[in-house]
Design a protein around this motif. Structure first.
Motif, PDB file in Angstrom:
ATOM      1  N   GLY A 168       0.795  -1.216   0.000  1.00 58.49           N
ATOM      2  CA  GLY A 168       0.000   0.000   0.000  1.00 58.49           C
ATOM      3  C   GLY A 168       0.828   1.266   0.000  1.00 58.49           C
ATOM      4  O   GLY A 168       0.287   2.369  -0.170  1.00 58.49           O
ATOM      5  N   THR A 187       4.528   7.561   1.170  1.00 54.54           N
ATOM      6  CA  THR A 187       3.438   7.416   2.129  1.00 54.54           C
ATOM      7  C   THR A 187       3.350   5.937   2.471  1.00 54.54           C
ATOM      8  O   THR A 187       3.358   5.085   1.575  1.00 54.54           O
ATOM      9  CB  THR A 187       2.098   7.902   1.551  1.00 54.54           C
ATOM     10  OG1 THR A 187       1.760   7.137   0.389  1.00 54.54           O
ATOM     11  CG2 THR A 187       2.172   9.371   1.191  1.00 54.54           C
ATOM     12  N   PRO A 189       1.229   3.147   4.753  1.00 56.14           N
ATOM     13  CA  PRO A 189       0.101   2.819   5.635  1.00 56.14           C
ATOM     14  C   PRO A 189       0.579   2.111   6.908  1.00 56.14           C
ATOM     15  O   PRO A 189       1.545   1.349   6.881  1.00 56.14           O
ATOM     16  CB  PRO A 189      -0.755   1.872   4.779  1.00 56.14           C
ATOM     17  CG  PRO A 189      -0.336   2.125   3.371  1.00 56.14           C
ATOM     18  CD  PRO A 189       1.114   2.479   3.450  1.00 56.14           C
ATOM     19  N   THR A 195      -1.255   6.834   8.559  1.00 53.02           N
ATOM     20  CA  THR A 195      -0.293   6.923   7.464  1.00 53.02           C
ATOM     21  C   THR A 195       0.927   7.715   7.897  1.00 53.02           C
ATOM     22  O   THR A 195       0.801   8.749   8.576  1.00 53.02           O
ATOM     23  CB  THR A 195      -0.916   7.623   6.238  1.00 53.02           C
ATOM     24  OG1 THR A 195      -2.059   6.887   5.797  1.00 53.02           O
ATOM     25  CG2 THR A 195       0.088   7.727   5.090  1.00 53.02           C
ATOM     26  N   ALA A 220      -6.122   8.124   9.815  1.00 46.51           N
ATOM     27  CA  ALA A 220      -6.696   7.877   8.489  1.00 46.51           C
ATOM     28  C   ALA A 220      -7.404   9.118   7.958  1.00 46.51           C
ATOM     29  O   ALA A 220      -8.249   9.712   8.645  1.00 46.51           O
ATOM     30  CB  ALA A 220      -7.672   6.707   8.560  1.00 46.51           C
TER      31      ALA A 220
END
Length: 254
Positions: A168, A187, A189, A195, A220
């Motif tokens: 992700g 970025t 997760p 994040t 989130a």
């Protein structure tokens, strides 16, 4: 017997008054004789005892004015927070991408000396960490230069492949292929749904690899508390290189 002890103590006191270098104040050292004080030596290395021939010197750390977000945060000098690293170095980018150092690559990430320094606030405000890995003076050891180049390449490749180790994750490489530095925005997760936004910079010169990671962790759908402010990537890379090349041997300042 009591008279003899009084005379002896008095005589000892007179000797101390006549030769101050032989008797010092009571510093709680268990009665050991104090040695004459040596001239103070400025600390050149917070990660090793003074006089050590290994370690990362204070002036190798980049000026915090060249770190993104310093304009807002006024980071503490990196040398003040530096901590020695033993064994293979886990660069911050590798940690966040959950990319473990391969067993065969451990010598590339160990080197002669290494240290980390973290400043900032954490959470949804930006924190910064610089990591320095020194392999040695390449003028006297071609192996040091080779190890430095390979460690830098391995680190950059692991960052580009972050999605393979951290499903992700996204990676946007900001630097040109021929730039003397690597810069990327990632970025990543997190297990709790949050994040990590990471701005990553890597330079290698002479026998030294330097990483600067600046990151914030948000819930989130949220954004970091403070809007991103940074010098141009080239200026950040130059600030990293200039400091380490002044302090550590073998750099050409490219």
């Amino acid at each position: 017997m009591r008279t003899t002890r009084v005379v002896t103590a008095t005589a000892a006191a007179l000797v101390c008054l006549g030769a101050l270098s032989a008797c010092g104040p009571d510093n709680g050292d268990g009665g050991q004789t104090a040695l004459p004080a040596a001239a103070p030596t400025p600390s050149t290395n917070p990660t090793k005892p003074a006089g050590s021939d290994k370690g990362i010197p204070d002036k190798a750390w980049m000026d915090t004015k060249n770190i993104p977000m310093d304009e807002s945060y006024h980071y503490t000098p990196l040398a003040a927070n530096a901590k020695q690293v033993s064994g293979p170095v886990q660069f911050k980018g590798l940690e966040l991408c959950r990319a473990a150092v391969a067993k065969d690559d451990e010598p590339l990430f160990t080197g002669t000396a290494a240290a980390k320094s973290e400043v900032g606030f954490g959470g949804d405000r930006w924190a910064a960490q610089q990591t320095l890995l020194f392999h040695g003076d390449p003028v006297h050891s071609s192996a040091a230069k080779q190890s430095t180049n390979m460690a830098e390449a391995r680190l950059a490749e692991a960052l580009k492949s972050c999605a393979k180790t951290a499903p992700g994750a996204t990676v946007k490489v900001e630097s040109a292929p021929d730039a003397p530095y690597f810069a990327a925005v990632l970025t990543v997760p997190q297990a709790d749904g949050g994040t990590v936004t990471l701005h990553e910079y890597v330079v290698g010169d002479g026998g030294t690899v330097s990483e600067l990671a600046v990151w914030a962790t948000t819930k989130a759908g949220a954004q970091p508390k403070d809007a991103w402010k940074a010098p141009e990537d080239k200026a950040v890379g130059t600030g990293m290189t200039a400091a380490m090349c002044e302090a550590l041997p073998g750099c050409d300042g490219r």
